[in-house]
Design an enzyme around this catalytic site. Structure first.
Site, short mmCIF file in Angstrom:
data_model
loop_
_atom_site.label_atom_id
_atom_site.label_comp_id
_atom_site.label_asym_id
_atom_site.label_seq_id
_atom_site.Cartn_x
_atom_site.Cartn_y
_atom_site.Cartn_z
N ASP A 16 -8.17 -8.66 -2.47
CA ASP A 16 -7.66 -9.96 -2.94
C ASP A 16 -7.45 -10.89 -1.74
O ASP A 16 -6.34 -11.31 -1.42
CB ASP A 16 -6.34 -9.79 -3.71
CG ASP A 16 -5.21 -9.19 -2.88
OD1 ASP A 16 -4.03 -9.47 -3.20
OD2 ASP A 16 -5.50 -8.46 -1.90
N ASP A 21 -6.78 -8.93 4.00
CA ASP A 21 -8.00 -8.45 3.34
C ASP A 21 -9.23 -8.94 4.10
O ASP A 21 -10.19 -8.19 4.33
CB ASP A 21 -8.10 -8.97 1.92
CG ASP A 21 -6.92 -8.63 1.05
OD1 ASP A 21 -5.85 -9.28 1.23
OD2 ASP A 21 -7.03 -7.72 0.22
N ASN A 45 -3.19 -11.98 -4.07
CA ASN A 45 -2.67 -12.97 -3.11
C ASN A 45 -2.89 -14.39 -3.59
O ASN A 45 -2.10 -15.29 -3.31
CB ASN A 45 -3.36 -12.80 -1.76
CG ASN A 45 -2.87 -11.57 -1.01
OD1 ASN A 45 -1.68 -11.25 -1.05
ND2 ASN A 45 -3.78 -10.86 -0.36
N THR A 128 -7.47 -2.86 -1.58
CA THR A 128 -6.43 -3.52 -0.77
C THR A 128 -5.69 -4.61 -1.55
O THR A 128 -5.11 -5.52 -0.96
CB THR A 128 -7.06 -4.14 0.50
OG1 THR A 128 -7.99 -5.17 0.09
CG2 THR A 128 -7.79 -3.11 1.34
N PHE A 166 3.94 -5.57 -2.67
CA PHE A 166 3.26 -6.59 -3.47
C PHE A 166 2.18 -6.02 -4.40
O PHE A 166 2.15 -6.32 -5.59
CB PHE A 166 2.64 -7.64 -2.54
CG PHE A 166 1.91 -8.76 -3.25
CD1 PHE A 166 0.54 -8.72 -3.40
CD2 PHE A 166 2.61 -9.85 -3.77
CE1 PHE A 166 -0.14 -9.74 -4.07
CE2 PHE A 166 1.94 -10.88 -4.44
CZ PHE A 166 0.57 -10.82 -4.59
N ASN A 167 1.25 -5.23 -3.90
CA ASN A 167 0.14 -4.76 -4.73
C ASN A 167 0.63 -3.89 -5.89
O ASN A 167 0.09 -3.94 -6.99
CB ASN A 167 -0.88 -3.98 -3.88
CG ASN A 167 -1.62 -4.87 -2.90
OD1 ASN A 167 -1.78 -6.07 -3.14
ND2 ASN A 167 -2.04 -4.29 -1.79
N HIS A 239 -1.95 -5.08 7.09
CA HIS A 239 -1.87 -3.98 6.11
C HIS A 239 -3.25 -3.43 5.73
O HIS A 239 -3.51 -2.24 5.85
CB HIS A 239 -1.21 -4.48 4.82
CG HIS A 239 0.10 -5.16 5.00
ND1 HIS A 239 1.31 -4.49 5.11
CD2 HIS A 239 0.40 -6.48 5.06
CE1 HIS A 239 2.29 -5.37 5.22
NE2 HIS A 239 1.78 -6.58 5.21
N ASP A 240 -4.11 -4.31 5.24
CA ASP A 240 -5.38 -3.86 4.63
C ASP A 240 -6.34 -3.28 5.65
O ASP A 240 -7.13 -2.38 5.35
CB ASP A 240 -6.02 -5.03 3.88
CG ASP A 240 -5.12 -5.53 2.77
OD1 ASP A 240 -5.22 -6.73 2.42
OD2 ASP A 240 -4.30 -4.74 2.27
O1 RIB Z 1 2.02 -5.84 0.60
C1 RIB Z 1 0.90 -6.18 1.37
C2 RIB Z 1 -0.33 -6.20 0.51
O2 RIB Z 1 -0.22 -7.21 -0.50
C3 RIB Z 1 -1.60 -6.56 1.29
O3 RIB Z 1 -2.71 -5.97 0.67
C4 RIB Z 1 -1.67 -8.05 1.15
O4 RIB Z 1 -3.00 -8.54 1.31
C5 RIB Z 1 -1.21 -8.22 -0.27
O5 RIB Z 1 -2.33 -8.00 -1.12
CA CA Z 2 -4.58 -7.41 -0.02
#
Ligand code: RIB
Ligand code: CA
Length: 305
Positions: A16, A21, A45, A128, A166-167, A239-240
């Site tokens: 996303d 990403d 996102n 991701t 978040f994801n 993160h990703d």
């Molecule tokens: O919490 C971080 C994640 O949520 C990452 O993948 C960021 O791109 C969002 O998608």
């Molecule tokens: Ca992401």
């Protein structure tokens, strides 16, 4: 979980984009251990329009226009969509600079169709974003070799609520379905990604690199602002990109074979809780070799034109 470095591994990225990403996609494209067979997009996102356009833009920037991009879910399985303009801006890649419009359009098949057809033994899925597309494909009996998911959080506080990353928060039902599907995903959550912060030394290396490196440095400038404000960190966690790194070299993280329960409702929505004395259903990353990860990420991005 096999911890040996991989030979060239066929990978599909479900994402996303989103700043991290985008960096993850560039990292994968710059790494000969990975053969990016396709990209599928999901709303997270930003809306599906932005995340799809952003994925097409990033592969174009890296000179990989031939990689198929399949447009995915416009929102979670059961909930209304929650996007993150406060972190990624109104385009999802704010701060990236003036980028050429994508040269390609998405393929005709949607993400769930593409994943259902292409997630076969031998293929690794790096996810991701929210797991909406992945849950639909697994429900249609797609079975990849491995799913590496950037998502969730066990000991670390969430980044949407105290409970939820978040994801996992955006589509907790999809996450619960993936953990229940018997595929035992590798969960790369905030417990390790919050260690994977790209500080000034690496940002300056990227700013001095080629076009992709400079683009990444601009993304980190924008993306880093919210982490500086919220945590006082001098660099954002990518993160990703850590999920992609685990596909390149699984030994970069230490995982534990655990049972993860995804909370789907109420104030705990999106919590990924480790439940003891239950049959393991995931490989949860609990430690990361941060220095080796950051050096690998930076050297690969520097190698791009
Ligand atoms: O919490 C971080 C994640 O949520 C990452 O993948 C960021 O791109 C969002 O998608
Ligand atoms: Ca992401």
């Amino acid at each position: 979980m096999d911890r040996s470095p991989r030979a060239r591994c066929p990978v599909i990225i479900d994402c996303d984009p989103g700043h991290d990403d985008a960096i993850a996609i560039l990292f994968a494209l710059a790494s000969q251990e990975i053969d990016v067979r396709g990209i599928t997009t999901v709303a997270g996102n930003q809306t599906i329009e932005h995340t799809t356009r952003n994925a097409l833009t990033v592969i174009g920037l890296a000179g990989h226009d031939a990689i198929p991009v399949a447009r995915g879910a416009v929102g979670p399985l059961r909930r209304s969509l929650r996007i993150a303009p406060d972190i990624h801006g109104d385009t999802g890649l704010d701060g990236g600079g003036d980028l050429p419009a994508p040269a390609m359009a998405p393929i005709v098949a949607d993400a769930a169709e593409y994943l259902t057809e292409r997630l076969e033994p031998g293929v690794v899925l790096v996810a991701t974003g929210p797991l909406t597309n992945v849950a639909i494909a697994l429900g249609r009996h797609a079975r990849p070799d491995q799913i590496i998911w950037m998502g969730g959080s066990v000991e670390e506080k969430g980044d949407v609520t105290d409970a939820a990353e978040f994801n996992a928060f955006v589509d907790p039902d999809a996450a619960a379905a993936v953990f229940a599907a018997g595929v035992e995903p590798t969960m790369v959550g905030l417990d390790v990604t919050h260690q994977a912060r790209v500080g000034p030394r690496y940002q300056e290396r990227l700013r001095a690199a080629g076009r992709a490196g400079r683009f990444t440095a601009r993304l980190l400038d924008f993306y880093g602002a919210v982490y500086r404000q919220r945590h006082g960190w001098d660099g954002p966690p990518v993160h990703d990109a850590l999920a992609v790194a685990v596909a390149i070299d699984p030994a970069l993280v230490r995982t534990e074979h655990l049972h993860v329960r995804v909370h789907t409702d109420g104030p705990e929505r999106g919590r990924t809780e480790v439940v003891k004395d239950q049959e393991p259903n995931a490989h949860v990353a609990v430690e990361v070799d941060t220095a080796r990860f950051l050096d690998l990420l930076c050297s690969r991005l520097e190698s791009l034109p």
